[in-house]
Design a protein around this motif. Structure first.
Motif, PDB file in Angstrom:
ATOM      1  N   GLY A  44       6.982   0.956   3.188  1.00  0.00           N
ATOM      2  CA  GLY A  44       8.325   0.440   3.388  1.00  0.00           C
ATOM      3  C   GLY A  44       9.010   0.277   2.044  1.00  0.00           C
ATOM      4  N   VAL A  45      10.325   0.375   2.055  1.00  0.00           N
ATOM      5  CA  VAL A  45      11.086   0.196   0.832  1.00  0.00           C
ATOM      6  C   VAL A  45      12.287  -0.686   1.140  1.00  0.00           C
ATOM      7  N   PRO A  62      13.239  14.596   6.702  1.00  0.00           N
ATOM      8  CA  PRO A  62      11.780  14.756   6.653  1.00  0.00           C
ATOM      9  C   PRO A  62      11.109  13.595   5.916  1.00  0.00           C
ATOM     10  N   GLY A  63      10.043  13.067   6.514  1.00  0.00           N
ATOM     11  CA  GLY A  63       9.275  11.989   5.903  1.00  0.00           C
ATOM     12  C   GLY A  63       9.799  10.597   6.172  1.00  0.00           C
ATOM     13  N   LEU A  64      11.064  10.495   6.598  1.00  0.00           N
ATOM     14  CA  LEU A  64      11.661   9.186   6.867  1.00  0.00           C
ATOM     15  C   LEU A  64      11.489   8.845   8.335  1.00  0.00           C
ATOM     16  N   GLU A  89       6.794   7.912   5.985  1.00  0.00           N
ATOM     17  CA  GLU A  89       5.476   8.356   6.425  1.00  0.00           C
ATOM     18  C   GLU A  89       4.452   8.260   5.299  1.00  0.00           C
ATOM     19  N   SER A  90       4.900   8.490   4.048  1.00  0.00           N
ATOM     20  CA  SER A  90       3.969   8.463   2.919  1.00  0.00           C
ATOM     21  C   SER A  90       4.641   7.892   1.672  1.00  0.00           C
ATOM     22  N   ALA A 139       8.476   8.621  -0.166  1.00  0.00           N
ATOM     23  CA  ALA A 139       9.345   7.524  -0.589  1.00  0.00           C
ATOM     24  C   ALA A 139       9.676   7.627  -2.065  1.00  0.00           C
ATOM     25  N   LYS A 140       8.670   7.831  -2.878  1.00  0.00           N
ATOM     26  CA  LYS A 140       8.894   7.879  -4.327  1.00  0.00           C
ATOM     27  C   LYS A 140       9.680   9.118  -4.733  1.00  0.00           C
ATOM     28  N   ALA A 141       9.517  10.212  -4.005  1.00  0.00           N
ATOM     29  CA  ALA A 141      10.293  11.417  -4.298  1.00  0.00           C
ATOM     30  C   ALA A 141      11.777  11.199  -4.004  1.00  0.00           C
TER      31      ALA A 141
END
Length: 98
Positions: A3-4, A34-36, A57-58, A62-64
């Protein structure tokens, strides 16, 4: 999952209507990303804050997403630099209706 929390803390220049407009305008950009997994745009008028909460998801996804360039862009959009906090999600309950 990760989570962010992205929190914008305003002083006397808090404008709830402007923050709602940003959220309504930006919403479509995140649909199907994608990924969210999910994103919530929140307001706390009493504290003069807006917090966006993301579920990714990962950690890599998130960091990307949260690059220095993105932080600069949203600073310009919201008018204040956000605090960005990454948290581990221990469990998630989703009661979405289809």
């Amino acid at each position: 999952m990760i989570g962010v929390f992205v929190t914008f803390r305003y002083g006397d220049n808090f404008d709830e209507r402007a923050v709602r407009t940003i959220a309504e305008t930006a919403r479509a950009r995140f649909e199907g990303m994608p990924g969210l997994r999910s994103k919530a745009f929140t307001l706390n008028s009493a504290k003069r804050e807006a917090t966006n909460f993301y579920v990714w998801e990962s950690e890599d996804a998130a960091k990307a997403f949260f690059t220095d360039e993105l932080r600069d862009r949203v600073t310009g959009l919201y008018g204040v630099r956000p605090d960005v906090e990454f948290v581990q999600i221990a469990a998630l309950v989703e009661n979405a209706r289809t």
